[in-house]
Motif scaffolding. Structure first.
Motif, PDB file in Angstrom:
ATOM      1  N   LEU A 149      24.929  13.206 -55.446  1.00  0.00           N
ATOM      2  CA  LEU A 149      26.350  12.839 -55.349  1.00  0.00           C
ATOM      3  C   LEU A 149      26.765  11.924 -56.496  1.00  0.00           C
ATOM      4  O   LEU A 149      27.883  12.015 -56.999  1.00  0.00           O
ATOM      5  N   GLU A 150      25.864  11.057 -56.933  1.00  0.00           N
ATOM      6  CA  GLU A 150      26.156  10.213 -58.092  1.00  0.00           C
ATOM      7  C   GLU A 150      26.339  11.074 -59.340  1.00  0.00           C
ATOM      8  O   GLU A 150      27.204  10.780 -60.177  1.00  0.00           O
ATOM      9  N   LEU A 151      25.560  12.136 -59.458  1.00  0.00           N
ATOM     10  CA  LEU A 151      25.710  13.050 -60.591  1.00  0.00           C
ATOM     11  C   LEU A 151      27.050  13.777 -60.519  1.00  0.00           C
ATOM     12  O   LEU A 151      27.733  13.933 -61.540  1.00  0.00           O
ATOM     13  N   LEU A 168      25.749  18.503 -47.668  1.00  0.00           N
ATOM     14  CA  LEU A 168      24.391  17.958 -47.749  1.00  0.00           C
ATOM     15  C   LEU A 168      24.003  17.191 -46.492  1.00  0.00           C
ATOM     16  O   LEU A 168      22.852  16.785 -46.328  1.00  0.00           O
ATOM     17  N   GLY A 169      24.980  16.961 -45.613  1.00  0.00           N
ATOM     18  CA  GLY A 169      24.714  16.251 -44.364  1.00  0.00           C
ATOM     19  C   GLY A 169      24.695  14.742 -44.501  1.00  0.00           C
ATOM     20  O   GLY A 169      24.085  14.060 -43.680  1.00  0.00           O
ATOM     21  N   LEU A 170      25.379  14.217 -45.510  1.00  0.00           N
ATOM     22  CA  LEU A 170      25.420  12.764 -45.697  1.00  0.00           C
ATOM     23  C   LEU A 170      26.659  12.173 -45.045  1.00  0.00           C
ATOM     24  O   LEU A 170      27.772  12.641 -45.289  1.00  0.00           O
ATOM     25  N   TYR A 206      36.242  17.444 -53.528  1.00  0.00           N
ATOM     26  CA  TYR A 206      35.016  18.167 -53.853  1.00  0.00           C
ATOM     27  C   TYR A 206      33.791  17.296 -53.576  1.00  0.00           C
ATOM     28  O   TYR A 206      32.826  17.754 -52.959  1.00  0.00           O
ATOM     29  N   LEU A 207      33.819  16.045 -54.006  1.00  0.00           N
ATOM     30  CA  LEU A 207      32.705  15.126 -53.757  1.00  0.00           C
ATOM     31  C   LEU A 207      32.433  15.008 -52.266  1.00  0.00           C
ATOM     32  O   LEU A 207      31.286  15.091 -51.821  1.00  0.00           O
ATOM     33  N   ARG A 208      33.481  14.852 -51.478  1.00  0.00           N
ATOM     34  CA  ARG A 208      33.341  14.735 -50.022  1.00  0.00           C
ATOM     35  C   ARG A 208      32.811  16.039 -49.412  1.00  0.00           C
ATOM     36  O   ARG A 208      32.021  16.008 -48.462  1.00  0.00           O
ATOM     37  N   GLU A 249      17.579  11.446 -52.704  1.00  0.00           N
ATOM     38  CA  GLU A 249      17.858  12.452 -53.727  1.00  0.00           C
ATOM     39  C   GLU A 249      19.249  13.067 -53.533  1.00  0.00           C
ATOM     40  O   GLU A 249      19.946  13.343 -54.514  1.00  0.00           O
ATOM     41  N   LYS A 250      19.653  13.236 -52.287  1.00  0.00           N
ATOM     42  CA  LYS A 250      21.004  13.740 -52.021  1.00  0.00           C
ATOM     43  C   LYS A 250      22.048  12.742 -52.498  1.00  0.00           C
ATOM     44  O   LYS A 250      23.066  13.118 -53.081  1.00  0.00           O
ATOM     45  N   ARG A 251      21.776  11.473 -52.258  1.00  0.00           N
ATOM     46  CA  ARG A 251      22.685  10.431 -52.760  1.00  0.00           C
ATOM     47  C   ARG A 251      22.736  10.477 -54.294  1.00  0.00           C
ATOM     48  O   ARG A 251      23.808  10.384 -54.892  1.00  0.00           O
TER      49      ARG A 251
END
Length: 133
Positions: A80-82, A108-110, A100-102, A75-77
């Motif tokens: 990020l796609e959104l 989120l801890g990804l 910002y994406l990074r 869901e976190k991934r």
């Protein structure tokens, strides 16, 4: 993800304002994404108010992302796609949007390997050697 719709909306708005220019296409994309997340329903008035009153200066990515601990890695991934989709909405991707994406991914801890396909690739000296020759 519906229970986190307000936080998701804030993160998407952060993406729209990341380059300091809000484009109508970005707001249209956010509204469309929210409707999809809500199962095709109209975007509730409370979220529309949030969209209209969002203050990028008062927005704290880490604080909002910290409230999303209940999301799975998948869901976190997806989130990020959104974010990447909002970044792409104005058909101009710049470094501020990538940062910002990074930032969202880190909050989120990804790890980078889980979202590198969504981020800009920065080429180093070796990759550029002979590029213009």
């Amino acid at each position: 993800m519906k229970q986190y719709i307000e936080q998701i909306t804030q993160l998407l708005l952060g993406a729209a304002y990341a380059d300091k220019r809000l484009a109508g296409a970005e707001i249209t994309r956010i509204r469309s994404l929210l409707s999809t997340l809500l199962g095709g329903a109209e975007v509730p008035e409370a979220l529309l108010r949030l969209i209209n009153t969002f203050s990028p200066a008062a927005f704290n990515v880490q604080e909002v992302a910290s409230r999303l601990d209940g999301l799975s890695r998948e869901e976190k991934r997806k989130l990020l796609e959104l974010v990447a989709s909002v970044n792409d909405a104005d058909e101009e991707l710049d470094l501020a949007e990538d940062i910002y994406l990074r930032t969202v991914a880190a909050a989120l801890g990804l790890p980078q390997e889980e979202f590198s396909d969504l981020a800009l690739e920065i080429l180093g000296g070796e990759e550029l050697h002979g590029f213009l020759v």
